[in-house]
Write an enzyme that holds these catalytic residues in place. Structure first.
Site, PDB file in Angstrom:
ATOM      1  N   THR A   1      -0.952  49.933  65.708  1.00  0.00           N
ATOM      2  CA  THR A   1      -1.766  48.351  65.882  1.00  0.00           C
ATOM      3  C   THR A   1      -3.541  49.488  65.550  1.00  0.00           C
ATOM      4  O   THR A   1      -3.975  48.089  65.858  1.00  0.00           O
ATOM      5  CB  THR A   1      -1.577  48.175  67.651  1.00  0.00           C
ATOM      6  OG1 THR A   1      -2.363  49.243  67.990  1.00  0.00           O
ATOM      7  CG2 THR A   1      -0.243  47.523  67.856  1.00  0.00           C
TER       8      THR A   1
ATOM      9  N   LYS B   1      -3.042  45.726  79.661  1.00  0.00           N
ATOM     10  CA  LYS B   1      -3.821  45.074  78.974  1.00  0.00           C
ATOM     11  C   LYS B   1      -3.742  43.806  78.966  1.00  0.00           C
ATOM     12  O   LYS B   1      -3.536  43.244  80.271  1.00  0.00           O
ATOM     13  CB  LYS B   1      -2.650  44.404  77.394  1.00  0.00           C
ATOM     14  CG  LYS B   1      -2.554  45.945  76.468  1.00  0.00           C
ATOM     15  CD  LYS B   1      -4.225  46.529  76.223  1.00  0.00           C
ATOM     16  CE  LYS B   1      -3.245  48.225  75.294  1.00  0.00           C
ATOM     17  NZ  LYS B   1      -4.308  48.813  75.415  1.00  0.00           N
TER      18      LYS B   1
ATOM     19  N   HIS C   1      -2.902  60.227  72.122  1.00  0.00           N
ATOM     20  CA  HIS C   1      -1.469  60.433  71.527  1.00  0.00           C
ATOM     21  C   HIS C   1      -1.303  62.338  71.269  1.00  0.00           C
ATOM     22  O   HIS C   1      -0.111  62.256  71.360  1.00  0.00           O
ATOM     23  CB  HIS C   1      -1.619  59.704  70.265  1.00  0.00           C
ATOM     24  CG  HIS C   1      -1.614  58.422  69.870  1.00  0.00           C
ATOM     25  ND1 HIS C   1      -2.902  57.302  69.646  1.00  0.00           N
ATOM     26  CD2 HIS C   1      -0.587  57.459  70.421  1.00  0.00           C
ATOM     27  CE1 HIS C   1      -2.190  56.569  69.931  1.00  0.00           C
ATOM     28  NE2 HIS C   1      -1.061  55.969  70.750  1.00  0.00           N
TER      29      HIS C   1
ATOM     30  N   LYS D   1      -6.678  52.657  71.552  1.00  0.00           N
ATOM     31  CA  LYS D   1      -6.893  51.779  69.824  1.00  0.00           C
ATOM     32  C   LYS D   1      -8.226  50.499  70.305  1.00  0.00           C
ATOM     33  O   LYS D   1      -8.706  50.574  69.778  1.00  0.00           O
ATOM     34  CB  LYS D   1      -5.970  51.421  69.704  1.00  0.00           C
ATOM     35  CG  LYS D   1      -5.546  52.774  69.287  1.00  0.00           C
ATOM     36  CD  LYS D   1      -3.585  52.402  68.233  1.00  0.00           C
ATOM     37  CE  LYS D   1      -2.575  51.955  69.221  1.00  0.00           C
ATOM     38  NZ  LYS D   1      -1.601  52.125  68.689  1.00  0.00           N
ATOM     39  N   THR D   2      -8.036  50.210  71.642  1.00  0.00           N
ATOM     40  CA  THR D   2      -8.431  48.624  71.946  1.00  0.00           C
ATOM     41  C   THR D   2     -10.128  49.226  72.574  1.00  0.00           C
ATOM     42  O   THR D   2     -10.629  48.147  72.569  1.00  0.00           O
ATOM     43  CB  THR D   2      -7.554  47.992  72.049  1.00  0.00           C
ATOM     44  OG1 THR D   2      -7.023  48.377  73.263  1.00  0.00           O
ATOM     45  CG2 THR D   2      -7.039  47.204  71.040  1.00  0.00           C
TER      46      THR D   2
ATOM     47  N   GLN E   1      11.881  46.741  72.599  1.00  0.00           N
ATOM     48  CA  GLN E   1      11.736  48.526  73.151  1.00  0.00           C
ATOM     49  C   GLN E   1      13.219  48.974  73.546  1.00  0.00           C
ATOM     50  O   GLN E   1      13.241  49.850  73.354  1.00  0.00           O
ATOM     51  CB  GLN E   1      10.452  49.221  73.713  1.00  0.00           C
ATOM     52  CG  GLN E   1      10.281  50.386  74.144  1.00  0.00           C
ATOM     53  CD  GLN E   1       8.699  50.596  74.468  1.00  0.00           C
ATOM     54  OE1 GLN E   1       7.792  50.139  74.024  1.00  0.00           O
ATOM     55  NE2 GLN E   1       9.148  52.052  75.487  1.00  0.00           N
TER      56      GLN E   1
ATOM     57  N   LYS F   1      -8.385  53.895  80.671  1.00  0.00           N
ATOM     58  CA  LYS F   1      -7.391  55.208  79.901  1.00  0.00           C
ATOM     59  C   LYS F   1      -8.150  55.371  78.291  1.00  0.00           C
ATOM     60  O   LYS F   1      -8.640  54.318  77.913  1.00  0.00           O
ATOM     61  CB  LYS F   1      -5.812  55.423  79.732  1.00  0.00           C
ATOM     62  CG  LYS F   1      -5.419  53.703  78.715  1.00  0.00           C
ATOM     63  CD  LYS F   1      -3.995  53.699  78.638  1.00  0.00           C
ATOM     64  CE  LYS F   1      -3.767  52.710  77.256  1.00  0.00           C
ATOM     65  NZ  LYS F   1      -2.599  52.344  77.579  1.00  0.00           N
TER      66      LYS F   1
ATOM     67  N   ARG G   1      -3.335  41.037  72.576  1.00  0.00           N
ATOM     68  CA  ARG G   1      -3.636  41.572  71.722  1.00  0.00           C
ATOM     69  C   ARG G   1      -4.536  40.996  70.651  1.00  0.00           C
ATOM     70  O   ARG G   1      -3.480  39.804  69.864  1.00  0.00           O
ATOM     71  CB  ARG G   1      -2.689  42.605  71.164  1.00  0.00           C
ATOM     72  CG  ARG G   1      -2.523  43.927  72.157  1.00  0.00           C
ATOM     73  CD  ARG G   1      -1.504  44.552  71.267  1.00  0.00           C
ATOM     74  NE  ARG G   1      -0.960  45.918  72.449  1.00  0.00           N
ATOM     75  CZ  ARG G   1      -1.802  47.158  72.040  1.00  0.00           C
ATOM     76  NH1 ARG G   1      -2.644  47.227  71.363  1.00  0.00           N
ATOM     77  NH2 ARG G   1      -1.621  48.484  72.508  1.00  0.00           N
TER      78      ARG G   1
ATOM     79  N   ASP H   1       2.778  54.310  81.467  1.00  0.00           N
ATOM     80  CA  ASP H   1       2.023  53.383  82.002  1.00  0.00           C
ATOM     81  C   ASP H   1       3.684  52.123  80.324  1.00  0.00           C
ATOM     82  O   ASP H   1       3.421  51.198  80.634  1.00  0.00           O
ATOM     83  CB  ASP H   1       0.709  52.390  80.948  1.00  0.00           C
ATOM     84  CG  ASP H   1       0.706  53.056  79.218  1.00  0.00           C
ATOM     85  OD1 ASP H   1       1.369  53.734  79.086  1.00  0.00           O
ATOM     86  OD2 ASP H   1       0.288  52.364  78.214  1.00  0.00           O
TER      87      ASP H   1
ATOM     88  N   HIS I   1      -5.048  58.137  68.449  1.00  0.00           N
ATOM     89  CA  HIS I   1      -6.823  58.886  68.630  1.00  0.00           C
ATOM     90  C   HIS I   1      -5.784  59.850  70.177  1.00  0.00           C
ATOM     91  O   HIS I   1      -5.284  60.371  69.818  1.00  0.00           O
ATOM     92  CB  HIS I   1      -7.039  58.089  69.944  1.00  0.00           C
ATOM     93  CG  HIS I   1      -6.044  56.831  71.257  1.00  0.00           C
ATOM     94  ND1 HIS I   1      -5.771  57.654  71.656  1.00  0.00           N
ATOM     95  CD2 HIS I   1      -5.671  55.960  71.039  1.00  0.00           C
ATOM     96  CE1 HIS I   1      -5.495  56.894  72.443  1.00  0.00           C
ATOM     97  NE2 HIS I   1      -5.151  55.417  71.968  1.00  0.00           N
TER      98      HIS I   1
END
Length: 423
Positions: free
Chosen positions: A40, A82, A48, A235-236, A176, A232, A86, A197, A45
């Protein structure tokens, strides 16, 4: 080696299923395990790093890591914890980012070691072929809406008056779960790992495998890497430290680890390095002797910068650090200055030769010309690490490193890079 016990000693286990059975399983046979990464963004980062390094720990002991790139699931977006939905990305962008992230991951694992070589798969392989009605009948029937709604990550969104949860996001956990089911069926994956998470999604996968195949599978989650503000790394989120050197330079990456809080040094050495636990504990016991903690921060920064960016970029990061903090300007390279221009320190572009007072104001090292003059007189200003005490000093060509840059400093810790733009 008792890997589960090793992970526990390193505080790497947040959740684990059937711990004793899993421990016995991985001690007696080599298994396949997987972790998923949704493309995404164009880069991974620092958050990961934990799953990637954990996969490496398993691989070193003979187990087979499977990297699952979520080419399909990234089109939906994981809603887990979240605050809002997104922004959906296009197929072309996801495909482009998939290539970049796959290349990044290839540096962490061994993809050419015979029986347990790592493999990268994309869940588009099965989702692009699946029939919607068949999916609802074969997968959806095994899940209770009641239990899905009661998951903490979903409840938090449902309770928000300003931001609910769409059916698109709500369906993510089924996708998933199906990933785990397919990897278990076709690639014999017995363990899924992920951040804490992801516990709900991992549990869904184990549930589906048990209901549809009558097989036992396992899940293990890792602690999330948190920023100092308690959010945390994601990426966002703001303040993200990327693994891509074009988004976060090796120097800034190195300095991130050098500037972590003292309380995190030995925790991070356990989480991110392969240094023996006993050695880390001994270092921690002696952390306030002869500035040992400074050396240990450096050890951590070196280890992770080498792991992510390689030896050459580690040397560059160390060289820039020595220049800024220890004034070894003669060692500087043009590539170092370009790193600093990208995101190392503040940068100001100047088109014509300016006097020093004006440059200090333009660079925000001084709020006014009067204070700039006082700083110069008090011997607190340096040009290319050389002290300047002439209040009327004007830049000349010899101040331009590689005819492009000048390093302007106030004291030991405040720096600005002047970029002499010839346009």
């Amino acid at each position: 080696m008792d890997l589960i016990n090793e992970l526990r000693q390193r505080n790497l286990i947040f959740h684990i299923t059937n711990e004793n059975k899993l421990k016995e399983l991985i001690q007696n046979k080599c298994i396949s395990l997987y972790c998923g990464f949704d493309p995404t963004e164009e880069s991974l980062h620092v958050g990961h790093l934990l799953p990637l390094i954990t996969l490496k720990r398993f691989q070193i002991l003979g187990h087979k890591p499977i990297i699952l790139i979520g080419g399909a699931t990234s089109l939906i977006g994981d809603p887990s914890f979240k605050k809002k939905e997104r922004l959906l990305k296009s197929d072309d962008l996801i495909n482009k980012w998939t290539i970049k992230i796959s290349q990044q991951i290839s540096f962490f694992l061994d993809f050419n070691c015979n029986l347990n070589n790592a493999i990268i798969l994309n869940n588009n392989l099965w989702f692009k072929k699946i029939n919607f009605l068949s999916f609802l009948r074969d997968v959806g029937k095994h899940f209770s809406i009641n239990s899905m709604i009661n998951r903490e990550s979903v409840k938090q969104r449902i309770k928000r008056s300003d931001q609910g949860i769409s059916f698109t996001e709500f369906s993510y956990t089924l996708l998933q779960a199906y990933d785990y089911f397919i990897l278990n069926k076709k690639y014999q994956a017995l363990l899924q790992i992920g951040g804490s998470d992801q516990w709900g999604n991992i549990s869904s996968g184990m549930h589906l495998i048990h209901r549809a195949s009558k097989k036992e599978s396992y899940g293990l989650t890792l602690p999330l890497l948190m920023q100092s503000n308690g959010i945390k790394f994601g990426k966002t989120e703001s303040g993200t430290i990327w693994l891509d050197p074009q988004k976060t330079t090796p120097y800034k990456f190195y300095q991130f680890w050098m500037n972590i809080e003292d309380d995190n040094v030995y925790r991070f050495l356990k989480l991110f390095t392969f240094i023996d636990i006993d050695e880390i504990n001994e270092r921690e016991q002696n952390k306030y002797k002869n500035n040992q903690i400074i050396f240990d921060k450096t050890l951590l920064a070196k280890h992770l910068t080498r792991l992510v960016h390689g030896d050459e970029n580690l040397l560059a990061a160390e060289r820039i650090t020595n220049i800024l903090f220890f004034k070894n300007i003669e060692d500087i390279k043009l590539s170092d200055l370009k790193q600093l221009k990208k995101d190392g320190i503040p940068v100001v572009e100047i088109y014509k030769i300016k006097d020093l007072q004006e440059a200090l104001v333009l660079s925000s090292l001084a709020p006014s010309r009067t204070q700039a003059k006082n700083m110069i007189i008090s011997n607190s200003i340096s040009i290319n690490t050389k002290k300047i005490n002439n209040k009327n000093y004007t830049f000349n060509d010899s101040d331009k490193l590689f005819d492009q840059f000048t390093l302007l400093s106030r004291g030991k810790k405040n720096h600005c890079l002047i970029y002499w733009n010839k346009i």
